[in-house]
Write a protein that holds these residues in place. Structure first.
Motif, PDB file in Angstrom:
ATOM      1  N   VAL A 162      21.106 -12.240  24.653  1.00 40.57           N
ATOM      2  CA  VAL A 162      20.980 -13.451  25.501  1.00 40.57           C
ATOM      3  C   VAL A 162      19.600 -13.755  25.560  1.00 40.57           C
ATOM      4  N   ALA A 163      19.336 -14.980  25.104  1.00 40.81           N
ATOM      5  CA  ALA A 163      17.960 -15.740  25.003  1.00 40.81           C
ATOM      6  C   ALA A 163      17.868 -16.326  26.390  1.00 40.81           C
ATOM      7  N   ALA A 164      16.948 -15.884  27.189  1.00 43.62           N
ATOM      8  CA  ALA A 164      16.503 -16.352  28.220  1.00 43.62           C
ATOM      9  C   ALA A 164      15.097 -16.749  28.274  1.00 43.62           C
ATOM     10  N   ASP A 165      14.405 -17.237  27.316  1.00 41.69           N
ATOM     11  CA  ASP A 165      13.235 -17.419  26.688  1.00 41.69           C
ATOM     12  C   ASP A 165      12.627 -18.866  27.378  1.00 41.69           C
ATOM     13  N   GLY A 166      13.184 -19.242  28.564  1.00 43.99           N
ATOM     14  CA  GLY A 166      12.618 -20.523  29.041  1.00 43.99           C
ATOM     15  C   GLY A 166      12.713 -21.822  28.349  1.00 43.99           C
ATOM     16  N   ILE A 167      11.779 -22.887  29.168  1.00 43.17           N
ATOM     17  CA  ILE A 167      12.160 -24.201  28.649  1.00 43.17           C
ATOM     18  C   ILE A 167      11.678 -24.371  27.122  1.00 43.17           C
ATOM     19  N   LYS A 168      10.694 -23.646  26.892  1.00 42.19           N
ATOM     20  CA  LYS A 168      10.173 -23.826  25.483  1.00 42.19           C
ATOM     21  C   LYS A 168      10.756 -22.802  24.387  1.00 42.19           C
ATOM     22  N   GLU A 179      13.398 -31.744  22.543  1.00 42.80           N
ATOM     23  CA  GLU A 179      12.338 -31.317  22.919  1.00 42.80           C
ATOM     24  C   GLU A 179      12.170 -31.428  24.525  1.00 42.80           C
ATOM     25  N   PRO A 180      11.540 -30.722  25.347  1.00 44.01           N
ATOM     26  CA  PRO A 180      11.364 -30.739  26.659  1.00 44.01           C
ATOM     27  C   PRO A 180      11.031 -32.482  26.966  1.00 44.01           C
ATOM     28  N   VAL A 181      11.400 -32.950  28.026  1.00 41.03           N
ATOM     29  CA  VAL A 181      11.056 -34.364  28.607  1.00 41.03           C
ATOM     30  C   VAL A 181      10.085 -34.366  29.593  1.00 41.03           C
ATOM     31  N   GLY A 182       9.085 -34.838  29.466  1.00 39.55           N
ATOM     32  CA  GLY A 182       7.958 -34.962  30.676  1.00 39.55           C
ATOM     33  C   GLY A 182       8.308 -35.984  31.663  1.00 39.55           C
ATOM     34  N   MET A 277       5.969 -31.333  35.493  1.00 36.43           N
ATOM     35  CA  MET A 277       7.527 -31.234  35.611  1.00 36.43           C
ATOM     36  C   MET A 277       8.227 -31.565  34.384  1.00 36.43           C
ATOM     37  N   PHE A 278       8.954 -30.699  33.787  1.00 35.90           N
ATOM     38  CA  PHE A 278       9.681 -31.072  32.660  1.00 35.90           C
ATOM     39  C   PHE A 278      11.146 -30.740  32.656  1.00 35.90           C
ATOM     40  N   ASP A 279      12.037 -31.470  31.936  1.00 37.34           N
ATOM     41  CA  ASP A 279      13.293 -30.791  31.885  1.00 37.34           C
ATOM     42  C   ASP A 279      13.657 -31.119  30.429  1.00 37.34           C
ATOM     43  N   ARG A 280      15.167 -31.250  30.195  1.00 36.52           N
ATOM     44  CA  ARG A 280      15.501 -31.524  28.779  1.00 36.52           C
ATOM     45  C   ARG A 280      16.909 -32.154  28.873  1.00 36.52           C
ATOM     46  N   VAL A 281      17.076 -33.047  28.146  1.00 37.98           N
ATOM     47  CA  VAL A 281      18.570 -33.394  27.946  1.00 37.98           C
ATOM     48  C   VAL A 281      19.598 -32.568  27.734  1.00 37.98           C
ATOM     49  N   ASP A 296      16.592 -21.575  31.833  1.00 38.61           N
ATOM     50  CA  ASP A 296      16.128 -22.520  31.326  1.00 38.61           C
ATOM     51  C   ASP A 296      16.073 -22.834  29.828  1.00 38.61           C
ATOM     52  N   ALA A 297      16.388 -21.811  28.999  1.00 34.84           N
ATOM     53  CA  ALA A 297      16.441 -21.917  27.577  1.00 34.84           C
ATOM     54  C   ALA A 297      17.768 -22.751  27.555  1.00 34.84           C
ATOM     55  N   ALA A 298      18.707 -22.531  28.267  1.00 36.69           N
ATOM     56  CA  ALA A 298      20.014 -23.361  27.999  1.00 36.69           C
ATOM     57  C   ALA A 298      19.910 -24.731  28.791  1.00 36.69           C
ATOM     58  N   HIS A 299      19.416 -24.843  29.877  1.00 39.47           N
ATOM     59  CA  HIS A 299      19.684 -25.898  30.686  1.00 39.47           C
ATOM     60  C   HIS A 299      18.355 -26.107  31.617  1.00 39.47           C
ATOM     61  N   PRO A 300      17.221 -26.555  31.194  1.00 37.15           N
ATOM     62  CA  PRO A 300      16.094 -26.443  32.026  1.00 37.15           C
ATOM     63  C   PRO A 300      16.231 -27.958  32.929  1.00 37.15           C
ATOM     64  N   MET A 301      16.013 -27.721  34.219  1.00 37.46           N
ATOM     65  CA  MET A 301      16.192 -28.957  35.114  1.00 37.46           C
ATOM     66  C   MET A 301      15.066 -28.976  35.964  1.00 37.46           C
ATOM     67  N   LEU A 302      14.803 -30.438  36.432  1.00 33.88           N
ATOM     68  CA  LEU A 302      13.880 -30.755  37.196  1.00 33.88           C
ATOM     69  C   LEU A 302      14.096 -30.077  38.472  1.00 33.88           C
ATOM     70  N   GLN A 303      13.228 -29.777  39.621  1.00 32.49           N
ATOM     71  CA  GLN A 303      13.170 -28.972  40.416  1.00 32.49           C
ATOM     72  C   GLN A 303      13.813 -29.419  41.953  1.00 32.49           C
ATOM     73  N   TYR A 304      14.192 -30.475  41.761  1.00 29.14           N
ATOM     74  CA  TYR A 304      14.687 -31.463  43.021  1.00 29.14           C
ATOM     75  C   TYR A 304      15.757 -30.919  43.776  1.00 29.14           C
TER      76      TYR A 304
END
Lengths: 421, 421
Positions: A162-168, A179-182, A277-281, A296-304
């Motif tokens: 299980v790869a939970a290695d974050g947005i990057k 890529e991450p989206v700023g 603040m980054f997320d990805r599509v 976040d490796a699978a579904h990084p999201m903005l914090q709102y």
């Protein structure tokens, strides 16, 4: 007794420990690797909505989480330009009954430590200083296993990773070239002892002040001993590529039209670090054989929607629920051949929900930051309407009871296609 | 029997005739002057909300208005980009009960003729071809009267003058140096025989399609024999100062992203004339001695709340209610010395309400025309919330029962200050 199935979790954040804990509880042998030399979490406060606190309770750690945090009574939304209170959600009483668990806030590091300690208590094996460079599936003796290779050459073998290695995530990069989206927004955070707070906000609420291209969030932590402040604004300097920013002139400028209460709250921020603040599509596929992305490796999201950590825990709950009925169906004789099917069902169940949250979080955040007077008026009318008429129509999809396994039909289809492949 | 008080109404539009009718019904001798060589109304359909139809009923003309128009069952709001129905207000049943009168739509010229004929029937004296150049108060024999002088030198004397001479009011210019404010939006209208309509919309509804910087309104007229279409969009050519525009390329372009149903409806417009949308900023004072502004001369508003004609009729109702208890308190012996007090009370009662409507109409219109996806999403959520939870909180202030006279306290104050001046 047969050998237990072995799972490697990559990443020692909240998501990594959540997944390690959930699978360890089923009886897996779990190792967790983290690239940093020590385990720990940076950042300040973290919100845990009932969809996540239900899971903490199931895993036996909710009481501790509440002890180290605060269970606020209200979530309050205010207009930062006028100070007007637009919405006051009571998250106790009927809300608690409806979602079956409390809304809590905690310091990230407290929640992180709590999950880590629970993992250690249950025998998860932890490794620091492991920077995983790649994962691969290994076919041998008619079975598939997974292998992670660290940058320094060390190799970790497991039935599943299980790869939970974050947005990057390095492992996501093996599956997708996105890529991450700023978002051009940056956050300043602060979690200060209450004695150092000049203008403490409401001590029984999470308060969100919504301003044009900026917002401010305030809430107490650690049973009221700490007070948490987050200021998020659209940063011209960051958009212009200036990654490090000295001083707070831009921050002050961003809030200059806000009510004095909000401007004063900027004093409670730490200026050591600002967080872009980054997320990805959303991507469709999180799985490569016996390797799956999570958190976040699978579904990084903005914090709102405050769902980053919550959804990482939901990932763990889904892997737990799905593997419980296949890999761990016989608790004394784990069926490691089912991991790919587990991961594909997990992917199928979790991807649509997290994609919706990723997308909604963007819109939700933009609705906080509207600049035009008409837009803000319409937004405020909507919030006030929710205040008068109730919030369930906006919250049920997010906080309501979740089905973590696929409906029976799809589950059978998945098994079938897995068999015939 | 004493001489009746004499009132001059300037302007032969819906507002002028409404005021003439209301005061004539009380027994005033009313003359009405109009600059055009013939009486008539340009334009197409007109909406009359219950706050106005209650007045038509009181004046005995509601049944005729319904006969020449349509009492729709629904007001429907749709997103012009997606076609989604956001709100369907049933304006019969509970709505009718609540507001005590129907919502109707009529051709402007039909309603205009109806009011004019009622005025003629009651003995209002009408004059065409009178372009009033100025009004003034005349002090003589210890009493104040009012005088209007036409551009050609003709003089009209009366105890009081109601100036309903429209958004370009000459009389307002005597009180205020403000100017009409252009909104950069223009309207194309069409009221065609139903047989010529290719894609008739819902025949029992007023349908509003809200698009980015454009909207379209459709409803039936004359018991369904006519079909009315209004297209309003932000016009670059008008903003650039091009007052006359040839062809409809700009119109088509403005709606190019709308659903086919909306684009097809553009065929139902008359391209003879486009109407730029103007209003003015509210002013405080509408009164100079025995001369008062009414209708668009007093409070011109954008059309988004469909209140232009309705508020002109409310002006008439207020003048009627206030003068009934002073000038006309003794119906056989009118007290013309009370006209200034009547006008000041009318000004005090009507100005805050019409100013609110002027301001709200702007915001309301802009909320229809939002361009950004987030803004539109938030707006649509608000409309859908109103659809689920009811519209009263948004409509009561506008359509609910009105108090046309000042509260007793203020009324006494007004009398007092009038006496002591």
């Amino acid at each position: 007794m047969a050998q237990p199935t072995k799972v490697l979790v990559i990443g020692g954040g909240i998501g990594g420990f959540g997944n390690a804990l959930a699978l360890r509880r089923l009886g897996a042998e779990v190792e967790l690797v983290e690239q940093a030399p020590e385990f720990g979490e940076v950042g300040a406060g973290l919100q845990m909505s009932p969809n996540a606190t239900r899971l903490l309770r199931e895993w036996g750690v909710l009481d501790k989480a509440i002890e180290t945090g605060v269970a606020p009574r209200y979530i309050v939304f205010r207009d930062a330009l006028t100070g007007e209170e637009l919405l006051r959600e009571d998250v106790t009483g009927e809300y608690y009954e409806r979602y079956g668990a409390p809304y809590i806030v905690a310091h990230r590091s407290d929640l992180h430590r709590l999950l880590m300690e629970e993992c250690q208590k249950l025998g998860v094996i932890l490794h620091n200083d492991v920077r995983v460079a790649k994962t691969e599936n290994v076919e041998a003796d008619g079975r598939t296993t997974a292998r992670a290779t660290a940058a320094d050459g060390r190799v970790f073998e497991a039935d599943a990773i299980v790869a939970a290695d974050g947005i990057k995530s390095v492992i996501r990069a093996q599956l997708s070239d996105d890529e991450p989206v700023g978002s051009e927004y940056v956050a300043y955070r602060g979690a200060l002892p209450i004695s150092q707070i000049k203008h403490a906000g409401d001590m029984e609420a999470v308060v969100v002040w919504m301003g044009p291209e900026c917002h401010l969030v305030q809430y107490p932590l650690r049973q009221g001993d700490l007070f948490n402040t987050v200021a998020v604004y659209r940063s011209k300097s960051f958009a212009a590529g200036q990654l490090v920013y000295e001083g707070d002139a831009e921050l002050r400028e961003a809030y200059k039209d806000c009510v004095p209460e909000v401007q004063a709250a900027l004093d409670n921020l730490s200026h050591v670090q600002r967080w872009p603040m980054f997320d990805r599509v959303p991507i469709e596929n999180w799985v490569d054989g016996n390797v799956a992305l999570a958190g976040d490796a699978a579904h990084p999201m903005l914090q709102y929607l405050a769902q980053g950590a919550c959804q990482a825990l939901e990932d763990a709950a889904a892997l737990e629920a799905i593997s419980a009925k296949s890999v761990f169906a016989d608790r004394d004789n784990h069926d490691a051949s089912q991991w790919n099917a587990v991961f594909r069902e997990y992917n199928a169940v979790r991807q649509p929900r997290t994609a919706r949250i990723q997308t909604t979080a963007r819109v939700w955040g933009e609705s906080w930051h509207l600049t035009g007077p008409v837009e803000r008026t319409v937004r405020n009318m909507l919030w006030k309407s929710a205040d008068r008429h109730g919030i369930w129509e906006y919250t049920d999809w997010l906080y309501g009871e979740q089905q973590y396994t696929a409906p029976v039909e799809s589950s059978e289809d998945a098994t079938l296609s897995s068999t015939t492949r």
